[in-house]
Enzyme design. Structure first.
Site: not given
Ligand code: MTE
Ligand code: QUE
Ligand code: MOS
Length: 737
Positions: A309, A689
């Site tokens: 990523r 994100e």
């Molecule tokens: N917002 C809050 N309040 N708490 C969290 O832990 N995690 C973030 C984001 N926003 C998070 C958050 C992350 S890393 C992700 S991937 C997304 O929420 C996941 O939720 P969504 O896919 O439903 O947006």
């Molecule tokens: C973004 C993500 C994830 C990702 C790829 C993205 C992620 C994740 C995995 C992943 C990849 C290989 C595996 C698996 C999970 O890829 O959160 O179990 O075998 O878990 O672009 O957030």
């Molecule tokens: Mo968020 S880092 O994809 O849990």
């Protein structure tokens, strides 16, 4: 209606009144035991002897367990190689070695002192440079290549070469890793945990104990924050509780303290980046060669996907005609680094935003004009290094519009004037952008399933694989269902996530929780709606539901959704990796005190394209939260270790996240109107994100401000830009000039 409305978060009242139940709020049940963890006192070594005789005699101790007590002691989301409990090799400082089951968690500190673990040390690798020198890699990615880099670098009128490092980041969720396991009949287990990935928890517990998936139910009501830190790394703690529960046939609870959590669990990946950029007199990019190294820590975890990523987001918002991106994840004797909001994208994006600032300084131009000139085009200059077209490109508009609404030009002049008048303070302004790819790059994860049950009184229960971690996914799902049925969200309850209702689910991650589960929920609800419509449209909701029940028409539905059209090919590094892009721009103005190095954010303006937002209020919270979290990453959140690799910054007193006082006094957030994102549910866009990446503007503005005193010189700023680093740069660069 209801989709598009500012419905309050479904936990707003219970959070504010302290009634929300987190794992450790679950009442203790009869016979329950607490599980404590004993960790390694060296970063790398071989366990020679464990003396636990005395500890076993302690009246409060019910058992002590080792790696060999598991049916299977290895786990790993991508590669199964990490021990649940180190046995006999320990690979990082504070790695878990033993579990102690006690009646009362208060006796743990006494019991821990009674255990002696004899470890023979093995030389360690702690830095990316050491790992590269020793060729210790977790993963080397297939490069992304477009055009001819060598030739075009050579013919570039200007070239800059550089190396910089960005540091890791602690997730700092308020609820630490926590799990409770309840033994049921016939060896079955019920696990409650604070996990973004209940299915992985179910699977790991089954593997670890030699159970079948059908014998483990994994339930997640909510998380007190996850931010990626509970995507893969929540599962081992559930396995700890499960092991004790199954050995003692008693309920078992494993809850970490903040200090333990910070020391044991992985963080955002630190990166070291080497690059060479070629550009013309106008600052237009010609060619870029990059080598990325991440510190994956001791085990693979999600490092390969995070590295990937980072590669996908290296281009940021800019067209780079000739580019070569090479990348490798290093294996070190650090805690195993893991997912953290942005998942490598912030680190990748930092490379190009840093380069943009450097080019501007080098050419004595404003960085906005350099960025705007390089921005992806609408009809041309719009293919990414991995061959996906930037469809529905809002970036040029986002740049221009924010330039206007933030009064960029006028303020730039004011900042110039301010900086001319010597006050011991310098100011800088910088606009950065994000083009965040939405989809898991691991294609199989782009699926979800949903269960919608309408009860005879007209109330609705909705279940999906999405976990609520504060981001508001439950509220959005309720809105989608309520909207489909034309009812109030008050009639809809989103139930705790459970593998017994939704199976084979993906982690709630990659910002796609609401996208994937929302689409599945919409399909399930629509199927029910169609059946109800056949009963006539004049009846009220409750009457039509009652009628359907007496007519023996099913009021429940299940649906499965998969994102169509994804075809990225890892082998050649080309294809459609993402369903669409969430885009945004941000301008940050900072002020630096030249005598202390302290930086202050004076003003932030953010403009995002979130499509047709399902809930603008929740999205606004996500934007501000992500921006603030990123601001911490690039300024004050420095991870400090001693020589032996003890984490010294392992509590809020030594690890500085942004506080209320750091909040920018002016913070404007706006969204553009865009109803064209037809590839996603209700034409919305993912939000979780992407705005994190916009926090890079704080860092580039600091870089710009330091540069004020050293005209034309590229500032070798690293991240985080702590006061200490900034002051050091002022001193060092003053000597050089
Ligand atoms: N917002 C809050 N309040 N708490 C969290 O832990 N995690 C973030 C984001 N926003 C998070 C958050 C992350 S890393 C992700 S991937 C997304 O929420 C996941 O939720 P969504 O896919 O439903 O947006
Ligand atoms: C973004 C993500 C994830 C990702 C790829 C993205 C992620 C994740 C995995 C992943 C990849 C290989 C595996 C698996 C999970 O890829 O959160 O179990 O075998 O878990 O672009 O957030
Ligand atoms: Mo968020 S880092 O994809 O849990």
């Amino acid at each position: 209606m209801s989709v598009g409305e500012n419905i309050p978060h479904d936990s707003a009242v219970s959070h504010a009144t302290g009634k929300s139940v987190f794992i450790d709020d679950r009442p203790e049940v009869h016979g329950e035991v607490f599980v404590g963890i004993v960790t390694s006192s060296v970063a790398h070594g071989k366990i020679k002897k464990i003396d636990m005789k005395e500890a076993l005699h302690h009246p409060d101790v019910l058992g002590i367990f080792r790696g060999r007590d598991f049916h299977k002691n290895t786990w790993g989301t991508i590669v199964e190689e990490q021990p649940l409990l180190a046995d006999p090799i320990v690979s990082y400082m504070d790695e878990p070695i033993l579990l102690i089951a006690v009646n009362d968690r208060k006796s743990l500190s006494t019991v821990r002192k009674l255990i002696k673990i004899d470890i023979e040390e093995i030389p360690s690798i702690f830095t990316i440079d050491e790992a590269v020198a020793a060729q210790k890699f977790i993963h080397a990615a297939n490069p992304f290549v477009q055009g001819n880099v060598e030739e075009n670098l050579k013919r570039s009128p200007h070239r800059l070469k550089g190396v910089f490092e960005c540091g890791g980041q602690e997730h700092f969720y308020l609820e630490n890793q926590a799990s409770v396991a309840y033994p049921l009949e016939n060896g079955q287990l019920e696990i409650h945990s604070s996990s973004q990935h209940p299915t992985e928890t179910q699977h790991l517990v089954a593997h670890a104990l030699g159970l079948r998936y059908c014998d483990v139910v994994s339930i997640v009501k909510r998380l007190g924050g996850g931010f990626g830190g509970k995507e893969s790394q929540a599962a081992p703690f559930a396995a700890y509780a499960a092991l004790v529960a199954s050995k003692l046939r008693r309920p078992a609870r494993c809850v970490l303290s903040k200090d333990e959590d910070m020391k044991i669990t992985g963080k955002r990946h630190p990166f070291k980046i080497h690059y060479e950029i070629g550009f013309d007199d106008a600052g237009l990019l010609i060619a870029l060669r990059v080598q990325l190294y991440s510190d994956g820590g001791a085990y693979t975890d999600l490092s390969p996907s995070i590295l990937e990523r980072a590669m996908f987001h290296l281009d940021g918002a800019y067209y780079i005609p000739n580019i070569e991106i090479k990348a490798a994840a290093c294996r070190t004797n650090n805690h195993s680094n893991t997912a953290f909001r942005g998942f490598g994208a912030p680190q990748g994006n930092m490379v190009i935003e840093s380069i943009m600032e450097d080019i501007a300084v080098y050419l004595k131009k404003d960085s906005f004009s350099v960025r705007r000139a390089n921005c992806y085009g609408i009809k041309e200059r719009n293919v990414t290094p991995y061959g996906q077209w930037v469809e529905n490109n809002q970036l040029p508009f986002l740049f221009d519009e924010l330039y206007k609404i933030s009064a960029y030009e006028k303020r730039s002049q004011e900042i110039k004037d301010f900086n001319l008048e010597y006050s011991g303070k310098v100011r800088g302004i910088s606009m950065t952008a994000t083009k965040f790819g939405i989809a898991f790059t691991a294609r199989f994860l782009n699926q979800a399933n949903a269960l919608v049950n309408v009860h005879a009184d007209g109330t609705v229960q909705v279940s999906t694989g999405a976990t609520e971690m504060g981001q508001g996914v439950n509220t959005k799902l309720a809105q989608i269902v309520a909207d489909t049925f034309g009812i109030s969200t008050e009639l809809v309850r989103v139930m705790p996530t459970s593998t017994e209702k939704n199976h084979n689910t993906s982690p709630t991650a990659a910002s796609s929780g609401a996208d994937l589960n929302g689409a599945a929920v919409l399909e399930a609800a629509t199927k029910i709606k169609q059946r109800l419509l056949s009963l006539g449209t004049t009846l009220s909701w409750t009457d039509v539901v009652k009628k359907a029940y007496f007519e023996r028409i099913s009021l429940g539905e299940y649906a499965h959704f998969k994102t169509p059209g994804l075809d990225f090919d890892k082998e050649i590094g080309k294809g459609r990796a993402f369903n669409y892009f969430t885009m945004g721009t941000a301008v940050t103005e900072v002020e630096i005190d030249e005598y202390t190095g302290q930086s202050k954010v004076l003003r932030v303006d953010i403009l995002m394209d979130l499509g047709r937002s399902i809930n603008p209020g929740i999205d606004r919270g996500q934007v501000i939260g992500a921006f603030a979290q990123a601001m911490g990453w690039v300024t004050t959140e420095k991870l400090v270790y001693d020589k032996a690799r003890h984490l010294l910054s392992h509590s809020p007193t030594t690890y500085k996240i942004p506080s209320l006082q750091d909040t920018p006094p002016i913070l404007n957030v706006s969204f553009i109107e865009n109803h064209t994102n037809t590839v996603n549910v209700h034409a919305s866009k993912a939000v979780g994100e992407p705005p994190f990446v916009l926090g890079l503007s704080v860092w580039t503005a600091i870089k710009r401000a330091i540069g004020v005193r050293f005209a034309g010189k590229v500032i070798p700023l690293q991240s985080p830009a702590t006061g200490e680093q900034i002051l050091g740069l002022f001193k060092k660069m003053s000597k050089e000039t």
